[in-house]
Design a protein around this motif. Structure first.
Motif, PDB file in Angstrom:
ATOM      1  N   ARG A 157       0.817  -1.214   0.000  1.00  0.00           N
ATOM      2  CA  ARG A 157       0.000   0.000   0.000  1.00  0.00           C
ATOM      3  C   ARG A 157       0.854   1.269   0.000  1.00  0.00           C
ATOM      4  N   ALA A 158       1.987   1.247   0.715  1.00  0.00           N
ATOM      5  CA  ALA A 158       2.835   2.442   0.781  1.00  0.00           C
ATOM      6  C   ALA A 158       3.366   2.810  -0.599  1.00  0.00           C
ATOM      7  N   ALA A 159       3.679   1.801  -1.414  1.00  0.00           N
ATOM      8  CA  ALA A 159       4.166   2.056  -2.771  1.00  0.00           C
ATOM      9  C   ALA A 159       3.065   2.668  -3.634  1.00  0.00           C
ATOM     10  N   MET A 160       1.853   2.179  -3.500  1.00  0.00           N
ATOM     11  CA  MET A 160       0.743   2.757  -4.256  1.00  0.00           C
ATOM     12  C   MET A 160       0.502   4.202  -3.840  1.00  0.00           C
ATOM     13  N   ASP A 161       0.599   4.458  -2.531  1.00  0.00           N
ATOM     14  CA  ASP A 161       0.402   5.830  -2.045  1.00  0.00           C
ATOM     15  C   ASP A 161       1.475   6.761  -2.602  1.00  0.00           C
ATOM     16  N   GLU A 162       2.736   6.303  -2.638  1.00  0.00           N
ATOM     17  CA  GLU A 162       3.801   7.171  -3.135  1.00  0.00           C
ATOM     18  C   GLU A 162       3.667   7.414  -4.636  1.00  0.00           C
ATOM     19  N   LEU A 163       3.275   6.401  -5.396  1.00  0.00           N
ATOM     20  CA  LEU A 163       3.035   6.614  -6.823  1.00  0.00           C
ATOM     21  C   LEU A 163       1.925   7.639  -7.029  1.00  0.00           C
ATOM     22  N   HIS A 164       0.867   7.539  -6.250  1.00  0.00           N
ATOM     23  CA  HIS A 164      -0.229   8.507  -6.342  1.00  0.00           C
ATOM     24  C   HIS A 164       0.255   9.912  -5.989  1.00  0.00           C
ATOM     25  N   GLN A 165       1.013  10.034  -4.908  1.00  0.00           N
ATOM     26  CA  GLN A 165       1.502  11.346  -4.475  1.00  0.00           C
ATOM     27  C   GLN A 165       2.457  11.951  -5.501  1.00  0.00           C
ATOM     28  N   GLN A 166       3.307  11.114  -6.110  1.00  0.00           N
ATOM     29  CA  GLN A 166       4.211  11.620  -7.152  1.00  0.00           C
ATOM     30  C   GLN A 166       3.429  12.122  -8.357  1.00  0.00           C
ATOM     31  N   THR A 167       2.392  11.387  -8.731  1.00  0.00           N
ATOM     32  CA  THR A 167       1.576  11.798  -9.879  1.00  0.00           C
ATOM     33  C   THR A 167       0.927  13.155  -9.624  1.00  0.00           C
ATOM     34  N   VAL A 168       0.339  13.320  -8.439  1.00  0.00           N
ATOM     35  CA  VAL A 168      -0.294  14.589  -8.078  1.00  0.00           C
ATOM     36  C   VAL A 168       0.737  15.709  -8.018  1.00  0.00           C
ATOM     37  N   SER A 169       1.906  15.422  -7.450  1.00  0.00           N
ATOM     38  CA  SER A 169       2.948  16.445  -7.316  1.00  0.00           C
ATOM     39  C   SER A 169       3.464  16.913  -8.674  1.00  0.00           C
ATOM     40  N   LEU A 170       3.641  15.985  -9.598  1.00  0.00           N
ATOM     41  CA  LEU A 170       4.111  16.358 -10.934  1.00  0.00           C
ATOM     42  C   LEU A 170       3.107  17.249 -11.647  1.00  0.00           C
ATOM     43  N   LEU A 171       1.828  16.916 -11.507  1.00  0.00           N
ATOM     44  CA  LEU A 171       0.789  17.705 -12.180  1.00  0.00           C
ATOM     45  C   LEU A 171       0.649  19.102 -11.581  1.00  0.00           C
ATOM     46  N   SER A 172       1.074  19.252 -10.321  1.00  0.00           N
ATOM     47  CA  SER A 172       0.983  20.574  -9.677  1.00  0.00           C
ATOM     48  C   SER A 172       2.347  21.236  -9.536  1.00  0.00           C
ATOM     49  N   PHE A 173       3.363  20.672 -10.235  1.00  0.00           N
ATOM     50  CA  PHE A 173       4.707  21.252 -10.281  1.00  0.00           C
ATOM     51  C   PHE A 173       5.327  21.391  -8.889  1.00  0.00           C
ATOM     52  N   GLN A 174       5.168  20.362  -8.073  1.00  0.00           N
ATOM     53  CA  GLN A 174       5.755  20.337  -6.738  1.00  0.00           C
ATOM     54  C   GLN A 174       6.848  19.275  -6.673  1.00  0.00           C
ATOM     55  N   GLY A 175       7.621  19.306  -5.589  1.00  0.00           N
ATOM     56  CA  GLY A 175       8.663  18.317  -5.386  1.00  0.00           C
ATOM     57  C   GLY A 175       8.088  16.930  -5.185  1.00  0.00           C
ATOM     58  N   LEU A 176       8.873  15.890  -5.571  1.00  0.00           N
ATOM     59  CA  LEU A 176       8.386  14.519  -5.526  1.00  0.00           C
ATOM     60  C   LEU A 176       8.719  13.844  -4.194  1.00  0.00           C
ATOM     61  N   PRO A 177       7.749  13.167  -3.583  1.00  0.00           N
ATOM     62  CA  PRO A 177       8.065  12.322  -2.425  1.00  0.00           C
ATOM     63  C   PRO A 177       8.856  11.098  -2.883  1.00  0.00           C
TER      64      PRO A 177
END
Length: 345
Positions: free
Chosen positions: A166-186
């Motif tokens: 689950r932690a890997a799925m959460d990080e992939l989701h957070q990276q996707t959101v961060s890229l779309l909003s031009f923020q740093g990647l977890p």
């Protein structure tokens, strides 16, 4: 009535395991749901039975017939001997025990293992249901060998985030959101950009390893094959998807074979042969399916006769969580012969 414990009940694999157990001949068993302290006290259920998730104490495995370890490898390593000492049959879905002495890697779907059933007895310390990718590859190659010997086999596996929990799925989701909003990647787990990216290796500080996963798949494939299947060249790539295995498989047979014979050999239990390009196997199509979806395409130049070939490509997909959970339950059903009365022997 059997008594069954699920250690790691709140994980992705644990959730799938509970669903399949609810639909299996073991559904009437008494269930104990176990996990680490973070999940303690959560309400959960198997079938219609609602239970409270408990922490794993000294008496957690008392008079338990089957213990499924569906959590992290560390959880399995910490508690599996306690379950064994209590007389429980240990089934390790985490893969942590596949190199322990006497432990057997199993997959009842394969005809190859039917002759090996007698090797699992009351003295077997644990059973490891085969990695779902190793099982899918072994199943496909076993079927094709019914049509002709396989001279060469190579597979590329696209691994989803759910393969790491689950932690890997959460990080992939957070990276996707961060890229779309031009923020740093977890990068806490992967230490690399996995969103919108395909990788054969992860960062130096990653808490998961593609190399370790690939090595485990190789070990499990070799254990299932037991010398009966062709050598397999394998590459594992992390794909930016949440769920589902997909495979690109290149094969060369010893001699040309009619395409219809190859399709007939592949067809059967646990394989859904897709005949139309419009219904191409995909990780999305495989979600919730017990079968491995397979599409066969002959390689041009494999034979002078357009209706036969010695070279072919397979594109396949399977639900990684459901396949391992189903395999684990099938292993337990196979092992009921060691506990015919549902009591610890």
């Amino acid at each position: 009535m059997y008594k069954i414990a699920i250690a790691g009940a709140s994980t992705l694999v644990g959730r799938e395991l509970k669903e399949i157990l609810s639909e299996s001949p073991l559904a009437a068993a008494s269930f104990i749901l176990l996990d680490d302290e973070e999940a303690k006290g959560q309400l959960d259920q198997v079938g219609d039975e609602i239970s409270v998730v408990q922490s794993i104490g000294p008496d957690a495995f008392d008079r338990v017939d089957f213990t499924f370890f569906a959590g992290a490898e560390d959880l399995t390593r910490k508690h599996w001997r306690d379950a064994l000492r209590a007389g429980s049959t240990v089934l390790d879905l985490s893969g942590a025990l596949d190199q322990e002495k006497g432990v057997v890697v199993r997959a009842p779907w394969l005809d190859l293992v039917s002759a090996e059933s007698a090797s699992v007895d009351l003295f077997t310390p644990a059973v490891v249901p085969a990695h779902p990718a190793a099982l899918a590859l072994a199943l496909v190659l076993e079927r094709l060998q019914q049509a002709a010997p396989v001279r060469f086999a190579a597979a590329t596996l696209m691994l989803p985030a759910s393969g790491f929990g689950r932690a890997a799925m959460d990080e992939l989701h957070q990276q996707t959101v961060s890229l779309l909003s031009f923020q740093g990647l977890p990068r806490a787990l992967y230490d690399a950009q996995v969103a919108y990216n395909m990788l054969t290796g992860l960062g130096e500080s990653a808490n998961v390893s593609l190399g370790a996963t690939e090595a485990r798949i190789r070990r499990h494939y070799a254990a299932l094959s037991n010398g009966h299947l062709p050598a397999l060249a394998l590459q594992v790539i992390h794909a930016p998807v949440f769920h589902g295995h997909t495979f690109s498989i290149a094969l060369e047979l010893e001699r040309p074979v009619k395409i219809s014979m190859l399709e007939e050999a592949l067809s059967g239990d646990h394989i859904d042969l897709v005949l139309e390009d419009t219904d191409s196997p995909s990780n999305l199509a495989a979600t919730g399916q017990n079968d491995v979806l397979v599409r066969l395409r002959p390689e041009s130049g494999g034979s002078r006769n357009p209706n036969e070939t010695s070279k072919l490509w397979l594109w396949a997909a399977s639900d990684n969580l459901r396949v391992i959970a189903q395999n684990a339950v099938d292993c337990a059903l196979d092992l009921r012969r060691l506990r015919p009365q549902g009591t610890v022997q």
